[in-house]
Design an enzyme around this catalytic site. Structure first.
Site, PDB file in Angstrom:
ATOM      1  N   ASN A 183      -0.531   6.454 -19.893  1.00 12.26           N
ATOM      2  CA  ASN A 183      -0.701   7.727 -19.199  1.00 12.26           C
ATOM      3  C   ASN A 183       0.529   8.088 -18.412  1.00 12.26           C
ATOM      4  O   ASN A 183       1.295   7.234 -17.974  1.00 12.26           O
ATOM      5  CB  ASN A 183      -1.916   7.677 -18.268  1.00 12.26           C
TER       6      ASN A 183
ATOM      7  N   SER B 228      -7.625   3.206  -8.248  1.00 18.86           N
ATOM      8  CA  SER B 228      -7.083   4.533  -7.983  1.00 18.86           C
ATOM      9  C   SER B 228      -6.777   5.296  -9.271  1.00 18.86           C
ATOM     10  O   SER B 228      -6.314   4.722 -10.250  1.00 18.86           O
ATOM     11  CB  SER B 228      -5.791   4.394  -7.165  1.00 18.86           C
TER      12      SER B 228
ATOM     13  N   LEU C 193       1.051  11.759 -10.737  1.00 19.82           N
ATOM     14  CA  LEU C 193       0.470  11.824  -9.390  1.00 19.82           C
ATOM     15  C   LEU C 193      -0.064  13.203  -9.031  1.00 19.82           C
ATOM     16  O   LEU C 193       0.123  13.680  -7.910  1.00 19.82           O
ATOM     17  CB  LEU C 193       1.489  11.374  -8.329  1.00 19.82           C
TER      18      LEU C 193
ATOM     19  N   ILE D  95      -2.148  -5.648 -10.672  1.00 25.81           N
ATOM     20  CA  ILE D  95      -0.899  -4.969 -10.930  1.00 25.81           C
ATOM     21  C   ILE D  95      -1.141  -3.480 -11.198  1.00 25.81           C
ATOM     22  O   ILE D  95      -2.230  -3.089 -11.613  1.00 25.81           O
ATOM     23  CB  ILE D  95      -0.181  -5.560 -12.173  1.00 25.81           C
ATOM     24  N   ASN D  96      -0.110  -2.676 -10.959  1.00 31.51           N
ATOM     25  CA  ASN D  96      -0.114  -1.301 -11.455  1.00 31.51           C
ATOM     26  C   ASN D  96       0.227  -1.373 -12.956  1.00 31.51           C
ATOM     27  O   ASN D  96       0.358  -2.454 -13.519  1.00 31.51           O
ATOM     28  CB  ASN D  96       0.908  -0.469 -10.663  1.00 31.51           C
TER      29      ASN D  96
ATOM     30  N   GLY E 144     -10.337  -0.221 -13.731  1.00 29.59           N
ATOM     31  CA  GLY E 144      -9.652   1.057 -13.951  1.00 29.59           C
ATOM     32  C   GLY E 144     -10.058   1.710 -15.245  1.00 29.59           C
ATOM     33  O   GLY E 144     -11.220   2.086 -15.442  1.00 29.59           O
TER      34      GLY E 144
ATOM     35  N   CYS F 150       3.995   3.773  -8.802  1.00 25.40           N
ATOM     36  CA  CYS F 150       3.708   4.746  -9.855  1.00 25.40           C
ATOM     37  C   CYS F 150       4.900   4.882 -10.794  1.00 25.40           C
ATOM     38  O   CYS F 150       6.013   5.145 -10.345  1.00 25.40           O
ATOM     39  CB  CYS F 150       3.375   6.118  -9.257  1.00 25.40           C
TER      40      CYS F 150
ATOM     41  N   GLY G  52      -6.015  -4.962 -13.708  1.00 23.95           N
ATOM     42  CA  GLY G  52      -5.181  -4.846 -14.896  1.00 23.95           C
ATOM     43  C   GLY G  52      -5.978  -5.254 -16.119  1.00 23.95           C
ATOM     44  O   GLY G  52      -6.078  -6.430 -16.440  1.00 23.95           O
TER      45      GLY G  52
HETATM   46  C1  DHB Z   1       0.133   7.445 -12.343  1.00 23.50           C
HETATM   47  C2  DHB Z   1       0.252   6.735 -11.199  1.00 23.50           C
HETATM   48  C3  DHB Z   1       0.159   5.365 -11.259  1.00 23.50           C
HETATM   49  O1  DHB Z   1       0.288   4.599 -10.154  1.00 23.50           O
HETATM   50  C4  DHB Z   1      -0.065   4.751 -12.481  1.00 23.50           C
HETATM   51  O2  DHB Z   1      -0.162   3.422 -12.556  1.00 23.50           O
HETATM   52  C5  DHB Z   1      -0.179   5.472 -13.606  1.00 23.50           C
HETATM   53  C6  DHB Z   1      -0.078   6.829 -13.542  1.00 23.50           C
HETATM   54  C7  DHB Z   1       0.316   8.890 -12.331  1.00 23.50           C
HETATM   55  O3  DHB Z   1      -0.287   9.628 -11.557  1.00 23.50           O
HETATM   56  O4  DHB Z   1       1.132   9.334 -13.136  1.00 23.50           O
END
Ligand code: DHB
Length: 305
Positions: free
Chosen positions: A69, A21, A73, A191-192, A265, A130, A243
């Site tokens: 980053n 994503s 969102l 992981i995020n 990613g 996020c 990741g």
């Molecule tokens: C954003 C969202 C996420 O889930 C992430 O891991 C990094 C950045 C975002 O849109 O800021």
């Protein structure tokens, strides 16, 4: 060719390589580079109930081994998504996972309800991790009670496969994963990004407009592998690993750690063709080791052998 197919819940993937994503928006531009039909699937940028303009710039900072980053969102919101993105996404000949974000549990529930009749979308990935928004986001994924509630409430209104995407920014990710499983998740995605920060030594100012952000890229891979391995021992449902995947070898490592499927990613900014190379590399690896399917290596880390 070896059959790279894998089933997660009730969904079949022709191979275990997905795009994560936030990397390709809704796919319109990237389709010029890669034929999505070759991939196991793609994950959309997270959709929120209302449009979000995102955080103030700068939003991206390069680091020696990854990317920091703080997009915030940015997305068109549910209505515009339905009106402007869904028709295109329906034409994609692979699995399209819709990532869902919310500032409240009701937001997640509302979005899940609206997406329920769209048969082409078989999977929702709940982004409860996020790092870059003030309300919701990572706060859900850091809190066991909120994790339970959001998954349970979405489960009540959705028959889709629910993947719950976890943050690594917690003390015990296995515990949060178990809670998501108990609450009705079909898979755990992890992981995020890791929370991070960078400061300009000339101005003493944070390099990101939002001060803090999320770190992705090769720097986080060992930390991701450790968490996938940990969660593999904690839950019975499938794991979607991600990741810092930077080559096909990283894909193999995630599978051995316990992931059944992976997402690539930020490394596609370095090599836009990496997802295709990863499929070929994985296939060659399995063949050269005489494996006939992915399941023969998933979760097969040898400890004390
Ligand atoms: C954003 C969202 C996420 O889930 C992430 O891991 C990094 C950045 C975002 O849109 O800021």
């Amino acid at each position: 060719m070896i059959d790279l197919g894998v089933n997660i819940g009730s969904v079949h993937f022709k191979n275990p390589i997905l795009l994560a994503s936030g990397i390709i928006g809704f796919g319109e531009e990237y389709q010029e580079i890669i034929d999505f039909e070759n991939l196991g699937g793609i994950v959309t940028k997270s959709i929120s109930l209302n449009p979000r303009a995102g955080n103030k710039p700068p939003r991206i900072v390069e680091t020696p081994c990854g990317m920091l980053n703080s997009i915030g969102l940015e997305n068109p919101g549910l209505e515009k998504f339905l009106n402007e993105k869904v028709d295109f996404l329906k034409t994609i000949k692979t699995n399209v996972v819709v990532s869902v974000a919310g500032s409240s549990i009701d937001d997640f529930v509302e979005i899940a309800k609206v997406l329920e009749p769209i048969e082409e979308f078989k999977i929702l990935e709940l982004n409860i991790s996020c790092p870059n928004v003030k309300e919701g986001g990572i706060l859900f994924g850091k809190n066991p009670d909120l994790t339970r509630s959001v998954v349970r409430r979405v489960r009540e209104v959705s028959t889709k496969n629910l993947w719950v995407k976890l943050t690594p920014n917690v003390t015990n990710i296995g515990n949060i994963a178990s809670i998501a499983e108990e609450a009705g998740a079909d898979a755990i995605a992890l992981i995020n990004t890791f929370e991070g920060m960078a400061i300009d030594i000339n101005t003493f100012k944070p390099k990101l407009g939002n001060v803090i952000g999320g770190l992705s890229g090769p720097a986080i891979k060992p930390m991701a592998i450790k968490r996938v391995w940990e969660v593999f021992q904690t839950v019975k449902i499938p794991i979607v690993g991600m990741g810092g995947i930077f080559s096909w070898k990283d894909v193999v490592e995630f599978l051995i750690a316990g992931a059944q499927i992976v997402q690539i990613g930020s490394s596609i900014f370095n090599d836009p063709l990496l997802p295709i190379k990863a499929i070929t590399g994985l296939s060659d690896f399995l063949r050269s080791h005489n494996y006939s399917s992915i399941s023969e290596i998933v979760g097969k880390t040898k400890i004390n052998e």
